[in-house]
Design an enzyme around this catalytic site. Sequence first.
Site, PDB file in Angstrom:
ATOM      1  N   CYS A 143       0.840  -1.193   0.000  1.00 25.12           N
ATOM      2  CA  CYS A 143       0.000   0.000   0.000  1.00 25.12           C
ATOM      3  C   CYS A 143       0.880   1.251   0.000  1.00 25.12           C
ATOM      4  CB  CYS A 143      -0.914   0.038   1.219  1.00 25.12           C
ATOM      5  SG  CYS A 143      -1.903   1.558   1.248  1.00 25.12           S
TER       6      CYS A 143
ATOM      7  N   LYS B 268       0.687  -9.705  -2.020  1.00 27.10           N
ATOM      8  CA  LYS B 268       0.352  -8.672  -3.013  1.00 27.10           C
ATOM      9  C   LYS B 268       1.563  -7.784  -3.272  1.00 27.10           C
ATOM     10  CE  LYS B 268      -3.245  -5.407  -4.360  1.00 27.10           C
ATOM     11  NZ  LYS B 268      -4.616  -4.936  -4.068  1.00 27.10           N
TER      12      LYS B 268
END
Lengths: 249, 302
Positions: B128, B163
């Site tokens: 993120c 991710k």
Amino acid sequence: MLEDTRVVSLDRLNDTTYSLTLRAPKIAAAARAGQLAHVTCPGFLLRRPFGICDADAAEGTIRVCFEVRGDGTEALAKVNAGDVLSVNGAVGHGFEDIKGRRVLFVGGGIGIFPLLYAARFAGVATAALCFRDKSRVVLAPDFAKVCKEIFLATDDGSLGFHGYAADLVNELIATHEYDCVCVCGPKIMMKTVSEVALGAGLDCYVSLEERMGCGVGACLACVCQTMLGQKRVCIDGPVFDAKEVRWDA
Amino acid sequence: MKLAVNFAGVELKNPIATASGTCGFGMEYLPYYKASELGAVTLKALSIRPKAGNAVVRIAETPSGMLNSIGLQNPGVDSFLENKLEFVKNLGTKIIANIAGESMEDYEAVAEKLNVDGIDMIELNISCPNVSDGGLAFGTNPKIVEEITSRIKKKTEKPLIVKLSPNVTDITEIARAAESGGADALSLINTLMGMRIDAHTRRPVLSRGSGGLSGPAVKPVALHMISAVHRAVDLPLLGMGGIMTGRDAAEFLIAGATAVAIGTAAFADPKAPVRILGELREFMAAEGVEDVNDLIGTLKFN
């Protein structure tokens, strides 16, 4: 709900502001006071949220008015009659406690637009429409049709009451009987007007604005701060009880 | 026509999933489509404590894309378990829980708490770009990626997806580190860091300055990276990055993704995930492809 709407007409209200009428029978039938229409701007990814300015279920049309602020609204100001625009509406919680009540609607600049449709839902509607100067005044005749009384104000005194919205509202509350005040406009105006209204013991509802992403409550782009925690303007609002809004945050 | 795929041991009824952070906990899109039509739903990132996220402005449109800077706003894993898990369980699709943290211990604690029925897979969010602690700081260093992957792998009973961020010099190096750490699958790409500037005010449009770029603008980057990672590691991939149509989804599968996730497209068109699934079927029918698995990793270089 999603509806592929067709442009009926696009009218210029002043140098930067437009009125767009769309054939949208499903949304027109469902729209309630103060709800949003998320309109696709040709060539752009994200929809732009507009307070529904008017809806006519019999005609199957809705109207949104907007100011050209950026590339998206600039594209929207170039649509032609017959063009198809996808609209998601009517979305969110609007002015829900105005039926049968004596409501003072206070709009600032382009914030006046959702109040026109909302005025149709009030028992007795009064509008206080506040603008920077005379050249920005729009839709006054439309409000005159749906309101018992309308008051115009300009910051520079070039038309109507000379001064800010809160000063006008202070005067109106002192001399008229209202049950509640509904406000849409710049943040500072909503803050000051709601302080006056709440101070006078009236219910007060404000329609907030924030940049939106999905428009369905999923992306959390358009949050605002309230006494009950962070809320999403798109579906928890756009209208909030002024008592709950944390203006300082 | 066969659409089912096996993704790291989890049977998905089709290869279309939603991307984390774009569909909340599955509730908001109920008026638009049934989650049970999709292969999987990826939940909004969960952290050990509630997170308020960043100040607005959190979103801005860009040419063929958008920037977001939400900042992982979420109610915290305990509140999720108490208030949302039951709902999520009944969505009728596979559930991927995305986990975020500011420290390795945070990630471990969240992963452990999600060892519950109703969660099918864990997606480890170390990419993120919108938080100062954790997130991308973990995802750009191969040593840390390997360590956090192996630590979470020890705590979770679910297949683990890591991710990946595109904001690195060589994404295959990070992919190999996650593989060494024991990842069961990889998802890519997270958003690319970007900025919009208001020339009039001379300020960034986003309150935090920069944010994460997504949408069609990043699709070529995503395809390049998926293709590279597919050749570099022996792990199934969940591909994402600007998928707007069924043909886009097919391109991701061909590049090497076993399944794909839809994010930004759903902001433009709330029904995008199911529309894209329908378009993928149409594409397969037109191409004479009977089994979607016959698309995966079939990119030809000569």
